[in-house]
Design a protein around this motif. Structure first.
Motif, PDB file in Angstrom:
ATOM      1  N   ARG A 160      34.157  13.801  -4.795  1.00  0.00           N
ATOM      2  CA  ARG A 160      35.450  14.230  -5.327  1.00  0.00           C
ATOM      3  C   ARG A 160      36.296  14.914  -4.255  1.00  0.00           C
ATOM      4  O   ARG A 160      37.520  14.803  -4.251  1.00  0.00           O
ATOM      5  CB  ARG A 160      35.258  15.191  -6.498  1.00  0.00           C
ATOM      6  CG  ARG A 160      34.596  14.577  -7.713  1.00  0.00           C
ATOM      7  CD  ARG A 160      34.670  15.497  -8.902  1.00  0.00           C
ATOM      8  NE  ARG A 160      34.214  16.844  -8.577  1.00  0.00           N
ATOM      9  CZ  ARG A 160      34.525  17.923  -9.281  1.00  0.00           C
ATOM     10  NH1 ARG A 160      35.323  17.817 -10.325  1.00  0.00           N
ATOM     11  NH2 ARG A 160      34.060  19.110  -8.942  1.00  0.00           N
ATOM     12  N   ALA A 161      35.637  15.612  -3.330  1.00  0.00           N
ATOM     13  CA  ALA A 161      36.371  16.394  -2.341  1.00  0.00           C
ATOM     14  C   ALA A 161      36.702  15.602  -1.082  1.00  0.00           C
ATOM     15  O   ALA A 161      37.802  15.743  -0.528  1.00  0.00           O
ATOM     16  CB  ALA A 161      35.567  17.643  -1.964  1.00  0.00           C
ATOM     17  N   ARG A 162      35.764  14.761  -0.611  1.00  0.00           N
ATOM     18  CA  ARG A 162      35.946  14.130   0.695  1.00  0.00           C
ATOM     19  C   ARG A 162      35.737  12.621   0.708  1.00  0.00           C
ATOM     20  O   ARG A 162      35.879  12.001   1.757  1.00  0.00           O
ATOM     21  CB  ARG A 162      34.998  14.776   1.714  1.00  0.00           C
ATOM     22  CG  ARG A 162      35.212  16.263   1.923  1.00  0.00           C
ATOM     23  CD  ARG A 162      36.607  16.578   2.472  1.00  0.00           C
ATOM     24  NE  ARG A 162      36.802  16.016   3.784  1.00  0.00           N
ATOM     25  CZ  ARG A 162      36.540  16.648   4.926  1.00  0.00           C
ATOM     26  NH1 ARG A 162      36.047  17.881   4.889  1.00  0.00           N
ATOM     27  NH2 ARG A 162      36.776  16.084   6.078  1.00  0.00           N
ATOM     28  N   THR A 174      34.333  23.383  -5.167  1.00  0.00           N
ATOM     29  CA  THR A 174      33.405  22.307  -4.805  1.00  0.00           C
ATOM     30  C   THR A 174      32.397  22.756  -3.757  1.00  0.00           C
ATOM     31  O   THR A 174      31.183  22.566  -3.930  1.00  0.00           O
ATOM     32  CB  THR A 174      34.184  21.094  -4.282  1.00  0.00           C
ATOM     33  OG1 THR A 174      34.991  20.559  -5.334  1.00  0.00           O
ATOM     34  CG2 THR A 174      33.222  20.012  -3.789  1.00  0.00           C
ATOM     35  N   TRP A 175      32.864  23.365  -2.671  1.00  0.00           N
ATOM     36  CA  TRP A 175      31.932  23.718  -1.602  1.00  0.00           C
ATOM     37  C   TRP A 175      31.032  24.898  -1.967  1.00  0.00           C
ATOM     38  O   TRP A 175      29.852  24.898  -1.602  1.00  0.00           O
ATOM     39  CB  TRP A 175      32.699  23.964  -0.295  1.00  0.00           C
ATOM     40  CG  TRP A 175      33.355  22.702   0.175  1.00  0.00           C
ATOM     41  CD1 TRP A 175      34.683  22.432   0.215  1.00  0.00           C
ATOM     42  CD2 TRP A 175      32.696  21.510   0.614  1.00  0.00           C
ATOM     43  NE1 TRP A 175      34.899  21.149   0.662  1.00  0.00           N
ATOM     44  CE2 TRP A 175      33.703  20.569   0.917  1.00  0.00           C
ATOM     45  CE3 TRP A 175      31.361  21.139   0.771  1.00  0.00           C
ATOM     46  CZ2 TRP A 175      33.414  19.285   1.369  1.00  0.00           C
ATOM     47  CZ3 TRP A 175      31.061  19.863   1.229  1.00  0.00           C
ATOM     48  CH2 TRP A 175      32.077  18.953   1.537  1.00  0.00           C
TER      49      TRP A 175
END
Length: 269
Positions: free
Chosen positions: A175-177, A40-41
């Protein structure tokens, strides 16, 4: 700023895509799956790098034709959607799930009508009329106005910016955070995206010249104000995306603000 956990439209859409047993729907193997997924990042970093390059191409290389600018916007939009897919994202992550398009269209139409009403009232009232005046429109023709409203704004501005900031970046970080981080990252980067387009804003709009002056310091302050304003607008656009579950809602508002701004500036020359 929105901070509700994942009970929003995107998460509901994502839950609907999961089959019984929690396994995602299988897909045919393609080139991206054979290459493997990107995290993701790293996908966010790649998206930002593409946007930096696109910003320089579209706002500093002024020798490019409008056709080249439009082509750049389309290519960048496609590349960013490819990055999202490479990271395992779906159309729902970009706010483009088929089941949300009708709802997003309704939101967009309502927002366009509201913006049109606000611009009409503001342009007719003497105390606010000067806010719409812009020296950049003094030599504009009717055909030029039509081109900007119907082609340059929707493709060269709205398409690429909404896919980039409320589609790909928002979807990846969501989605991640979660929503708060997605809104913050998307909106801050959206504000910074407007540094180059705002370099001569203080001298172009008489209302801003009266506030900031025409000095170098005034120009810097006008750019800072533009970045802060567009970042705040980015928060609103993200909230529209969240509440509607569709990218079409912020697209409609974004187009209306820019297009009707051209129309008002043209009529008040």
């Amino acid at each position: 700023m929105p901070c509700r956990p994942p009970d929003d439209a995107e998460r509901r859409e994502g839950q609907g895509r999961r089959a019984a047993g929690g396994a995602p729907r299988s897909r045919r193997p393609g080139r991206i799956s054979r290459l493997g997924r990107i995290g993701t990042w790293p996908a966010v970093a790649l998206t930002v790098a593409v946007l930096v390059a696109a910003n320089l191409v579209m706002h500093r290389w002024t020798g490019l034709s409008r056709l080249a600018d439009l082509a750049t916007a389309v290519v960048v939009s496609a590349l960013l959607l490819g990055v999202l897919r490479w990271a395992g994202g779906t159309r729902a992550d970009a706010g483009l799930a088929p089941g949300t398009l009708a709802r997003g269209t309704r939101w967009a139409l309502v927002l366009i009508g509201l913006v049109a009403a606000v611009y009409l009232v503001g342009a007719l009232l003497p105390p606010t009329r000067t806010l719409f005046e812009d020296r950049r429109y003094e030599g504009m023709s009717g055909s030029e106005l039509t081109l900007r409203v119907l082609v340059l704004v929707p493709v060269g501005t709205v398409l690429v910016e909404e896919i980039a900031f409320r589609g790909v970046l928002y979807g990846l970080v969501l989605r991640a955070r979660g929503t708060l981080w997605a809104t913050t990252v998307s909106s801050l980067l959206f504000g910074l995206w407007h540094v180059l387009p705002s370099l001569h804003l203080a001298t172009a709009k008489p209302a801003l010249t009266a506030v900031f002056g025409d000095s170098a310091l005034g120009g810097v302050l006008a750019v800072v104000a533009a970045v802060l304003f567009t970042a705040a607008a980015g928060v609103l656009f993200c909230e529209l995306r969240r509440r509607s579950g569709s990218l079409l809602a912020p697209m409609g508002l974004h187009w209306a603000v820019n297009a009707f701004g051209y129309v008002a500036g043209f009529l008040l020359r």
